[in-house]
Each structure stands twice: as structure tokens, then as C-alpha cells.
Design a protein around this motif. Structure first.
Motif, PDB file in Angstrom:
ATOM      1  N   UNK A   1     -34.156 -43.617 -16.466  1.00 15.79           N
ATOM      2  CA  UNK A   1     -33.944 -42.973 -15.167  1.00 15.79           C
ATOM      3  C   UNK A   1     -33.207 -43.926 -14.231  1.00 15.79           C
TER       4      UNK A   1
ATOM      5  N   UNK B   1     -29.568 -37.695 -19.745  1.00 13.71           N
ATOM      6  CA  UNK B   1     -30.721 -37.113 -20.427  1.00 13.71           C
ATOM      7  C   UNK B   1     -30.237 -36.360 -21.667  1.00 13.71           C
TER       8      UNK B   1
ATOM      9  N   UNK C   1     -31.647 -44.894 -25.540  1.00 12.85           N
ATOM     10  CA  UNK C   1     -32.560 -43.960 -24.910  1.00 12.85           C
ATOM     11  C   UNK C   1     -32.326 -43.881 -23.411  1.00 12.85           C
ATOM     12  N   UNK C   2     -32.430 -42.688 -22.867  1.00 18.26           N
ATOM     13  CA  UNK C   2     -32.198 -42.471 -21.442  1.00 18.26           C
ATOM     14  C   UNK C   2     -33.156 -43.297 -20.586  1.00 18.26           C
TER      15      UNK C   2
END
Lengths: 251, 250
Positions: free
Chosen positions: A11, A129, A8-9
Motif C-alpha cells: 500500500x 493491486x 507483492x503489492x
């Protein structure tokens, strides 16, 4: 309810996060292909590269182990099968089954290669993303004739979005059937059809509702795709990866 | 000023009896209207006419003075729909992407999309979750995300179709709070629900439907007494008041 989930991305502001997603896809493809041919020195270099990139995206080691825990079993199967099937000098024999020295070496190399491909995929998904991946695929497919790149990109996005929903539906239906003693049925095909048909029915029903919801939010297949721009650093990265793959990995 | 004007609307499936029959309805700007009725009474079909998801064979629907059929994009921007099952209307791979879906469809430039999405997520209290995939959100959070997806298109009218179904009590409270906030910000709200309890404190007007027709329409606390006759449970507050009056008569 924020929680960590696999692939999962996250940030970030590192180099990998700033790279153009098209560039990342190209580099990932090149590295993955050359990894399959690489020998020990090449794999060591790739492991070093992986280590540098892990630091760049600030991914904790514990998270890597957590996210890849299920792949460990897969790598073990690859290793064991190589150990048992590769002909060579036996180091251990039992009832006609022997583990060879060459098998152990090949098994370790195969597991190492696969682990690196998976880890590079993890780095890619952690630093990109999902929307950017979709946009990059759309841009990369645009020059290919007769390929509806926008439709493929939308389909990709919806698949990523709905796989967990379909899995959750499957679990729900399976639990409901087990609660009504489906385990007692001996025929696995009958059991499977009892599961697959309701799942398909609900998935089709859900896709119908999804289409209505998308329409109500003004969905248009030909909407402009978000712009992407390759900067100098992206081109440099591609050149470095190409040189890396051609010159160093076959060593 | 009337934001919604429906005149002589009849919708039928070919060869079947009408799902909506001669509906006439006007909604003033800023009203909070509850539409109630038994299953199959035509509430959802009526709502789908408001932004052109269904187009009736007879009759007309005007949103803010313009016929829906003349400009579907405008109608869909003016009337935001929040469906019964939030999971089926969330299309983005992340919370941010889902809210951005509408503004991107409207052709907003990238920087504006980002600004609008961040602002909208702030309004519904999901800004901290913007990078998460929607499937790990709770029921109430998913419903708030669905609301944010609609709000990002700056609609004037917001239509909720059974917004409280499958929600636990905190989830219901979250949606109620959003509704009250939107109403206080002068949005026109239409809610289809069986559960009048959840909207009794907010509603200005109650419309009861049966077999595709509007059978009662008026101020909430006047019409609500007829609700049970049309398959809708009375809110506890109204029920208690009735019991109290019965006790007084004794």
C-alpha cells in the motif's frame, strides 16, 4: 502472520500508486520494449527513472535485493553466455574458450537491460493491486473482437491465486513420494509421471470445489467490472514515456 | 419463525440409491444446529440443497419463505456456505479481494463494497492483513477469511461443512469464537462435524444422519447419547458424565 513476499503489492500513496493501472501497463510495455534496444546513455536514463520511482513507492533497497535474489543467477547466466559467445578481441583464453572485450560489454548491457525490465516489473507489481491489474487487462482487451475479456480477467486472477497452492501441493506430494524412496527409481520419466498425475488429479479436484464455492457466492461471469478513470496526469505520463522511448532511448 | 423448511426431499444420482431420502426438516431463526453422521451419511449433500448448489429431483426447500429453486441468487445470499477446505473457496488474489468477491457479485457499488469489506474484515480480525495474498495465511486465518467472504453477503443462515478439519488448536479456537459471535448476533448456524466436542457448548439441537436419512433430531444433550451408534464420537463432557454415573451405581 504478515510477511514480505516477492512481487507483492504494498500500500502507498505515491504517484505510481495513484496512476491508472491501464496507464501503468502501457508505460511498462513501452519502456520494456525500448529497453531492449537502448544503449548506455538510454540505460543510464532508465536507471535514473527507476531510482526516482523507487523513491516514489518507498521501496527499501534491501527488499529489492531480497525479491530479486533468484534473478541474479539468471542475469549471471546471460552475462557469461554473452561473454563466451560474442566474437571480438580476446582478453582471456583457456583451452579454446575465449572471453572477448565485446562479449563483456554486450554481456553487461544485456544483463543491465534485463535487470531494468525486471525492476520495472517489480515496481509495477509493488504499486498495483492484483485486482486492478485484472481490471486493467479486462478494460484493455474489451475493444478486441472475439476475445472474452471478462473470462480472461477471471482466469488471470485465479491463476495468480492458485499458483502458490499448486506449488505447495506439488511439494507435499513430492515429499510424500521421497519419504517412500522414489529417489531409488532410476527412470526420471517414471518419477515425473508419479508426481505429475497426482498433482493434476488434485488440481482438477480443487478446481471443481472452487467452481462450487464461486457459485455459492453468486458468481456471474457478466458481473460489472469496476470502473477505472484516466486523469490528466495519466495521459501526461503516457506522453512523457512515449517521448522518452522515441527520442532518448535509441541514443 | 422458520428460516428453513425442507419437505419430502429426496436426492439420488441417476440409477443409484438415494443420497438423501425423504428429508423433512424445519429450522427456526437463530437456532444453532449440529448435523452429525458417518462419512457418506448425506450431510454435505443436504447442505448443498440449502443454497441451490444441488437441486433435488423430489421435494422442496424453502429459505425464509421462498423456494430455493425460484430464486437461486436470493437463496445464495441468504445462506452462506463455508466449505471443508478453506483454500478451495478463497478466490481473491488478496484478502480484501476475496471478501469483496461476494458483494461485487451482488452488484454493490464500489464505495459500498469497500465499506462492507473493511467492516467484515474488522469483525473477523483480519483487517491488518487485507493486502496480503491468502496463501500465506495460517489455517485458522484462512478459515476466518472464508467466514468473512460469506459474512460480507449479509446472510441469515451460515452453514459450516466440517469447519474444524485440518486445524490446530488455536485455529479451532478462532473458528469457535467466530461461530459463538455469529450465533449471539442472531445468525442461524448449521454445522456438519464429526467432532461434537468442538460445538457441544454452543449447539441447541443435534441431528444425526445415516445413509441419507435423519435418524435422530432433538435437543443436543438428549440426542448426543445416541451419537456413537451412528458413527460419531461422544464429546468428552458427556462421556465423563456417563462414567461418573456408572461409578455412582457401583
Amino acid at each position: 502472520m504478515a510477511q514480505t513476499i516477492a512481487f507483492h503489492f504494498r500500500a502507498g500513496t505515491g504517484f505510481l500508486h495513484r496512476m491508472d493501472p491501464r496507464c501503468k501497463i502501457i508505460c511498462l510495455a513501452l519502456i520494456s520494449l525500448s529497453t531492449l534496444k537502448a544503449l548506455t546513455p538510454g540505460l543510464l536514463l532508465l536507471t535514473l527513472l527507476f531510482g526516482i520511482l523507487v523513491r516514489d513507492v518507498h521501496l527499501p533497497g534491501r527488499t529489492i535485493f531480497y525479491e530479486l535474489r533468484y534473478f541474479g543467477l539468471f542475469l549471471l547466466v546471460v552475462f557469461v553466455s554473452k561473454c563466451l559467445t560474442q566474437p571480438g578481441t580476446p582478453i582471456f583464453s583457456l583451452k579454446g574458450i575465449s572471453i572477448t572485450h565485446e562479449g563483456v560489454v554486450e554481456g553487461l548491457l544485456a544483463a543491465w537491460r534485463l535487470a531494468l525490465v525486471i525492476l520495472m516489473g517489480l515496481l509495477f507489481s509493488v504499486s498495483t493491486r492484483p485486482k486492478d491489474i485484472r481490471t486493467a487487462v479486462e478494460h484493455l482487451l474489451a475493444p478486441v473482437p472475439f476475445v472474452p475479456e471478462k473470462r480472461i480477467a477471471v482466469m488471470m486472477g485465479l491463476i495468480v491465486r492458485f499458483i502458490p497452492v499448486i506449488l505447495s501441493t506439488t511439494r507435499e506430494i513430492s515429499d510424500a513420494q521421497r519419504a517412500r524412496a522414489i529417489d531409488q527409481r532410476k527412470n526420471p520419466i517414471a518419477r515425473m509421471s508419479r508426481l505429475v498425475l497426482p498433482v493434476m488429479r488434485r488440481t482438477i479436484d480443487r478446481s471443481q470445489r472452487l467452481a462450487t464455492a464461486m457459485e455459492s457466492r453468486c458468481f456471474d461471469e457478466n458481473r460489472p467490472s469496476p470502473p477505472l478513470s484516466m486523469v490528466k496526469a495519466d495521459w501526461q505520463a503516457i506522453i512523457i514515456v512515449v517521448i522518452f522511448c522515441i527520442v532518448l532511448l535509441p541514443v | 419463525m422458520n428460516i428453513i423448511e425442507i419437505s419430502n426431499l429426496t436426492h439420488r444420482i441417476i440409477g443409484g440409491k438415494p443420497i438423501l431420502n425423504n428429508i423433512n426438516l424445519t429450522v427456526k431463526d437463530g437456532e444453532f444446529i449440529v448435523v452429525a453422521g458417518a462419512n457418506g451419511s448425506g450431510k454435505s449433500t443436504l447442505f448443498k440443497q440449502l443454497n441451490g448448489l444441488l437441486v433435488a429431483g423430489q421435494g422442496q426447500v424453502k429459505i425464509d419463505g421462498v423456494f430455493v429453486a425460484d430464486d437461486l441468487k436470493r437463496a445464495r445470499q441468504k445462506v452462506g456456505m463455508i466449505f471443508q477446505e478453506a483454500d478451495s473457496q478463497i478466490v481473491g488474489e488478496t484478502v480484501f479481494d476475496d471478501v469483496a468477491f461476494g458483494p461485487e457479485n451482488l452488484g454493490l457499488p464500489g464505495e459500498d463494497v469497500e465499506r462492507v469489506v473493511n467492516h467484515t474484515l474488522g469483525l473477523v480480525g483480519l483487517l491488518d492483513l487485507k493486502e496480503l495474498p491468502p496463501h500465506i495465511l495460517s489455517g485458522g486465518e484462512k478459515r476466518r477469511l472464508a467466514i468473512a467472504g460469506v459474512l460480507a453477503m449479509t446472510p441469515k443462515v451460515i452453514v459450516f461443512d466440517e469447519p474444524f478439519s485440518n486445524l490446530d488448536y488455536p485455529g479451532i479456537q478462532q473458528v469457535q469464537t467466530q461461530m459463538a459471535t455469529l450465533h449471539s448476533e442472531k445468525h442461524t448456524i448449521l454445522v456438519a462435524t464429526h467432532n461434537l466436542e468442538t460445538v457441544a457448548d454452543m449447539a441447541d439441537r443435534l441431528i444425526l444422519m445415516e445413509e441419507g436419512e435423519i435418524v435422530k433430531d432433538g435437543p443436543f444433550y438428549q440426542v448426543v447419547h445416541s451419537a456413537e451408534a451412528f458413527g460419531v464420537r461422544l464429546p468428552q463432557s458427556v462421556r465423563r458424565r456417563g462414567e461418573f454415573q456408572t461409578w455412582l451405581k457401583r
